[in-house]
Design an enzyme around this catalytic site. Structure first.
Site: not given
Ligand code: DX5
Ligand code: ZN
Length: 216
Positions: A8, A33, A35, A37, A66, A68, A137, A175
């Protein structure tokens, strides 16, 4: 199927993103990956389309995006145009999940659905045959570097059972808080795609860390 590794980039060095993407290109990582947000669905904001486009310009591996974000239908085309190979939406963020999944596929992307830690796997019974990927998750979404939630193993096993008859080729992705210590048990439970942020990027040698995760 040999498990896939999806580092990620939330944990990458944003001031040296090109360098980190090129490191991932050279590594044994399978996917990158990404992310997203929105500060509404989760209490944090990461980055948006221009950054995904910039990553896509250098990445030689599929972008596993991903989302969110609340009401993701509004932005599916933007992410497909920015280079997403996979688009995963949250079950909790979609009013008409079946429609959203079809829209992702029509854009030519693989379609995924993510479940928060409190959302039961059983809720996927009537959508499991339509998705390419389910992301479990293993932390509450919003931040990297959180502690892995132990109940995740049980959910992966339930998902493996649910998918066996209806969708045996399903990507079962996990994840949050993934590291070398929990990876064997995650694979044993049925996960076949592992996201890792901090464990990869905070290690002294990300290339070696990715190799270690891949070779388990
Ligand atoms: C959290 C994200 C993850 C995050 C994982 O909301 O969806 O993808 O980047 O990070 P680690 O591996 O550090 O928990
Ligand atoms: Zn993620």
């Amino acid at each position: 199927m040999k498990h896939l590794i999806a580092p990620s980039i939330l944990a990458a060095d944003f001031a040296n993103l090109q360098r980190d993407i090129e490191m991932l290109n050279q590594s044994e990582a399978d996917w990158i990956h990404v992310d997203i947000m929105d500060g509404l669905f989760v209490p944090n904001i990461s980055f948006g389309f221009p950054v995904v486009e910039a990553v896509n310009k250098y990445a030689t591996k599929p972008l596993d995006v991903h989302l969110m974000i609340t009401d993701p239908d509004r932005y599916l085309k933007n992410f497909a145009d920015a280079g997403a190979a996979h688009i995963t939406v949250h079950y909790e963020a979609c009013t008409h999940l079946h429609r959203t999944i079809q829209a992702i596929k029509e854009l030519g992307c693989k379609a995924g659905v993510a479940l928060n830690p409190h959302t039961p796997v059983a809720l996927l019974e009537d959508i499991i045959a339509d998705v390419d990927l389910v992301l479990i998750m293993s932390v509450n979404p919003g931040f990297g570097g959180q502690k892995f939630i132990q109940n995740t193993y049980k959910k992966i096993e339930q998902l493996k059972t649910l998918s066996a008859s209806q969708n045996p080729d399903l990507f079962i992705e996990v994840d949050g808080g993934v590291n070398i210590g929990n990876t064997p048990q995650l694979i044993q439970a049925g996960a076949n795609a592992l996201v890792a942020g901090n464990f990869v990027f905070s290690s002294g040698n990300p290339l070696a860390t990715i190799k270690e995760l891949k070779q388990i």
